[in-house]
Scaffold this active site. Structure first.
Site, PDB file in Angstrom:
ATOM      1  CB  SER A 141      -0.638  -0.072   1.444  1.00  0.00           C
ATOM      2  OG  SER A 141      -1.910   1.268   1.043  1.00  0.00           O
ATOM      3  CE1 TYR A 154      -4.467  -1.569   4.452  1.00  0.00           C
ATOM      4  CE2 TYR A 154      -3.338   0.797   3.916  1.00  0.00           C
ATOM      5  CZ  TYR A 154      -3.790  -0.450   3.836  1.00  0.00           C
ATOM      6  OH  TYR A 154      -4.100  -0.714   2.197  1.00  0.00           O
ATOM      7  CE  LYS A 158      -1.868  -3.541   3.226  1.00  0.00           C
ATOM      8  NZ  LYS A 158      -1.924  -4.487   2.302  1.00  0.00           N
TER       9      LYS A 158
END
Length: 272
Positions: A141, A154, A158
C-alpha cells in the site's frame, strides 16, 4: 517474466477489487488461475468473469498457515506448477494508534503481514524448485511508504509487508533464483477495502470507537475518487514483464516519497 500465456497464477483476495482485476487480466493473458478468498460468493463471481480459462477456487484465510498450505497443495497438485503468486489479500482499519486493541493488531497483521509470509512459506520453496522464471507480487500500500495519522495499525502492517518483500527480493537474487518480486503500493483504488469489517472474524470483533468512525468517512471519500482496479492490474502485468520491484500507482506519491526521504535525512518529520 516475459511470457504469461500458458502459465499459472495464484491470487489471494480474489473476490473483489484489485484481486478480481488481477484474475481477469491474467485470464486475458492466457493464464490458468488458482483464486482464493474468504468470500465464496465474490470468489465465484470472479471465476465467472475470468471466462473460459481454467480456474480453481479455494476458500482461504491467509492469516492461517494451514489454510495457505492447503491452497498451495491444490495449486501445485492440480495445476502442476505456479509461476505467478499474488499475495493480495488485505484489510483496512482506521483510528489512532493508541486506540488500537490487541484484537485490531491481530486482525491487521494476520491478513496484511502474515498473509504475505504464509504465502511466501507455502509457495516460494516449490517455485524455486521448479527452476523456471517466476514472480511474486505482494500487495502492500502507499501506507507502507508514507505513514500518516488515523491509520497507524494499518501502516504498521503495511510497512512490515514492504520490508518482507524487499528482503525476499534480495534473498532470491543472493541465492541465484530466477524468481523476482514486485511490491505493489497502490493509492486510492475503487475497491471494498473501506468495508473490510465485513470479513473480520467474530472472535476478533471490537466495537468501533469515535476515531474509527471519523476516519471511515475520509476513507470512503478517497475510495470513491480512486482509480479503477483494472488500471492497477495493467500496471502489475507491466511490472512483472519489466521485473520492477516497487510499483507505485499514483505519480503524486512518487513525489511524496522523494520529499519524505529528504526530510527524514534532515532529521525531520515528513508532512502529509
Amino acid at each position: 517474466m516475459r511470457e504469461l500465456s500458458g502459465k499459472v497464477a495464484v491470487v489471494t483476495g480474489a473476490a473483489s477489487g484489485i484481486g478480481r482485476a488481477l484474475a481477469v487480466r491474467f485470464a486475458a493473458e492466457g493464464m490458468s488461475l488458482m483464486l482464493a478468498d474468504v468470500d465464496p460468493g465474490g470468489l465465484a463471481e470472479t471465476a465467472r468473469l475470468a471466462g473460459d480459462t481454467k480456474v480453481l477456487t479455494q476458500i482461504t484465510d491467509v492469516s492461517d498457515e494451514d489454510s495457505v498450505r492447503h491452497l498451495a497443495d491444490r495449486a501445485f497438485g492440480e495445476l502442476g506448477a505456479v509461476h505467478l503468486l499474488c499475495n493480495n489479500a488485505g484489510v483496512y482499519q482506521g483510528g489512532h494508534l493508541w486506540t488500537r486493541t490487541p484484537e485490531d493488531f491481530t486482525w491487521l497483521l494476520g491478513v496484511n503481514l502474515w498473509g504475505v509470509l504464509h504465502g511466501v512459506g507455502a509457495f516460494v520453496p516449490r517455485m524455486i524448485e521448479q527452476d523456471t522464471e517466476g514472480h511474486i507480487v505482494n500487495t502492500v500500500s502507499v501506507a507502507g511508504l508514507l505513514a500518516g495519522p488515523r491509520a497507524g495499525g494499518y501502516a504498521v502492517s503495511k510497512y512490515a509487508a514492504l520490508a518482507a518483500s524487499q528482503s525476499l527480493a534480495h534473498d532470491l537474487i543472493a541465492t541465484g533464483s530466477k524468481l523476482r518480486v514486485t511490491a505493489l503500493c497502490p493509492g486510492a483504488v475503487r475497491t471494498r477495502i473501506n468495508r473490510s469489517e465485513r470479513v473480520r472474524p467474530v472472535h476478533l470483533a471490537v466495537a468501533p470507537g469515535p476515531d474509527d468512525l471519523d476516519q471511515q468517512g475520509r476513507v470512503d471519500a478517497a475510495v470513491d475518487k480512486g482509480i479503477d482496479p483494472s488500471r492497477v492490474a495493467d500496471m502489475v502485468v507491466a511490472a512483472v514483464h519489466e521485473e520492477r520491484f516497487l510499483l507505485i500507482t499514483h505519480p503524486e506519491h512518487e513525489t511524496g516519497l522523494r520529499r519524505q526521504t529528504e526530510i527524514l535525512l534532515a532529521g525531520g518529520l515528513p508532512p502529509l
